[in-house]
Design a protein around this motif. Structure first.
Motif, PDB file in Angstrom:
ATOM      1  N   LEU A 112       4.372   7.214   2.220  1.00  0.00           N
ATOM      2  CA  LEU A 112       4.886   5.903   3.140  1.00  0.00           C
ATOM      3  C   LEU A 112       4.598   4.690   2.486  1.00  0.00           C
ATOM      4  O   LEU A 112       3.372   4.607   2.038  1.00  0.00           O
ATOM      5  N   LEU A 128      -8.417   4.059  11.573  1.00  0.00           N
ATOM      6  CA  LEU A 128      -8.682   3.750  10.286  1.00  0.00           C
ATOM      7  C   LEU A 128      -9.677   2.647  10.080  1.00  0.00           C
ATOM      8  O   LEU A 128      -9.504   1.649  10.800  1.00  0.00           O
ATOM      9  N   GLN A 142       0.807   5.388   1.178  1.00  0.00           N
ATOM     10  CA  GLN A 142      -0.003   6.220   2.062  1.00  0.00           C
ATOM     11  C   GLN A 142       0.663   7.600   2.028  1.00  0.00           C
ATOM     12  O   GLN A 142       1.748   7.782   2.383  1.00  0.00           O
ATOM     13  N   GLY A 170     -10.882   4.575   4.503  1.00  0.00           N
ATOM     14  CA  GLY A 170     -11.072   5.484   4.738  1.00  0.00           C
ATOM     15  C   GLY A 170      -9.844   6.473   4.922  1.00  0.00           C
ATOM     16  O   GLY A 170      -8.787   6.101   4.972  1.00  0.00           O
ATOM     17  N   TYR A 178       0.879  -1.249  -0.116  1.00  0.00           N
ATOM     18  CA  TYR A 178       0.034   0.078   0.105  1.00  0.00           C
ATOM     19  C   TYR A 178       0.930   1.200  -0.088  1.00  0.00           C
ATOM     20  O   TYR A 178       2.056   1.437   0.674  1.00  0.00           O
ATOM     21  N   LEU A 212       3.426   0.862   2.677  1.00  0.00           N
ATOM     22  CA  LEU A 212       3.617  -0.011   3.621  1.00  0.00           C
ATOM     23  C   LEU A 212       3.092  -1.668   3.093  1.00  0.00           C
ATOM     24  O   LEU A 212       2.786  -1.676   1.965  1.00  0.00           O
ATOM     25  N   PHE A 271      -4.322   0.738  -2.013  1.00  0.00           N
ATOM     26  CA  PHE A 271      -3.695  -0.554  -2.606  1.00  0.00           C
ATOM     27  C   PHE A 271      -2.934  -0.411  -3.600  1.00  0.00           C
ATOM     28  O   PHE A 271      -3.330  -0.016  -4.906  1.00  0.00           O
ATOM     29  N   GLN A 305      -3.430  10.828   4.525  1.00  0.00           N
ATOM     30  CA  GLN A 305      -4.642   9.998   3.920  1.00  0.00           C
ATOM     31  C   GLN A 305      -4.645   8.589   4.188  1.00  0.00           C
ATOM     32  O   GLN A 305      -3.688   7.996   5.102  1.00  0.00           O
ATOM     33  N   GLY A 306      -5.558   7.913   3.979  1.00  0.00           N
ATOM     34  CA  GLY A 306      -5.736   6.198   4.074  1.00  0.00           C
ATOM     35  C   GLY A 306      -4.699   5.709   3.163  1.00  0.00           C
ATOM     36  O   GLY A 306      -4.503   6.261   2.076  1.00  0.00           O
ATOM     37  N   PRO A 307      -4.145   4.689   3.577  1.00  0.00           N
ATOM     38  CA  PRO A 307      -3.389   3.621   2.367  1.00  0.00           C
ATOM     39  C   PRO A 307      -4.112   3.292   1.310  1.00  0.00           C
ATOM     40  O   PRO A 307      -5.255   3.075   1.489  1.00  0.00           O
TER      41      PRO A 307
END
Lengths: 115, 113
Positions: free
Chosen positions: A88, B87, A37, B104, A35, A90, A45, A41-43
């Motif tokens: 980042l 999250l 990030q 999200g 992922y 992940l 895919f 923000q959210g990760p």
């Protein structure tokens, strides 16, 4: 019981260069997902590997590629780096088939900065 | 299109002040909903998995619930060490969905002593 480990922790590159990030899954896990990030923000895919094959891919260009080894560890390669690739990265591992709904466990990531 | 929206974006609480975080989702079919906690400079830490509407999971001061359209993370009598970004992620059913998580943007919780 070692969790997901990623290396390196931090990396600084310049535009146009290439980078390889590494991930060792949690013991007993055979599926690895990557992922990206961005800050705040959210990760997002990137792709998932199972049985050494890419099983699913997100909306990322072909500059992003990966590999899974027989010991289930994985690499993420990014070519022709752009400033927007700063993020980042992940790695997450899980157990079961690629269709499993078992929780994914994350490493602490590689912070990639592009100058 | 599968989508996850979390609210609020940021939440400040006094120690002991209970509250809830919301996660609204739209998916063609839900395989699972996951809650994670992320501390600054760290990767997401798994908290809960919920699979079907009506299901609830608890861990210390946290309780997660699930309906057909949203999930709540209830925090009872929070402590400063509960400060983190929470999250929410969903995994959708479908032949093309082999397990990717759709996240999200997170809720950043700050608990003041």
């Amino acid at each position: 019981d070692a969790g997901v480990t990623q290396s390196p922790t931090h990396l600084i590159k310049t535009r146009g260069q290439q980078v390889t990030l590494r991930c060792s899954p949690k013991s007993g896990h055979d599926t690895v997902s990557w992922y990206q990030q961005a800050l705040g923000q959210g990760p997002q895919f990137i792709f998932q590997y199972y049985e050494e094959e890419e099983r699913q891919r997100g909306n990322f260009p072909d500059r992003f590629s990966g590999h899974q080894f027989p010991n289930y560890s994985s690499e993420l390669n990014v070519n022709a780096l752009l400033l927007g690739d700063s993020a980042l990265y992940l790695c997450a591992s899980s157990r079961g088939t690629a269709y499993s709904n078992q929780p994914q466990h994350f490493g602490d990531g590689t912070r990639l900065s592009i100058l | 299109e599968d989508q996850v929206t979390q609210s609020p974006e940021a939440l400040r609480l006094q120690e002991g002040e209970s509250s809830s975080l919301n996660c609204s989702y739209t998916v063609s079919g839900l395989r699972g909903l996951f809650w994670y906690r992320q501390d600054p400079g760290k990767g997401p830490e798994f908290l809960f998995t919920l699979y079907s509407a009506g299901e609830e999971k608890e861990k210390e001061r946290l309780k997660a619930t699930l309906t057909k359209k949203e999930s709540f993370l209830h925090i009872t009598a929070p402590k400063p060490e509960d400060s983190a970004t929470y999250l929410c992620a969903v995994q959708a059913i479908g032949s093309s969905n082999t397990g990717k998580l759709i996240f999200g943007q997170g809720t950043t919780l700050q608990v003041k002593p």
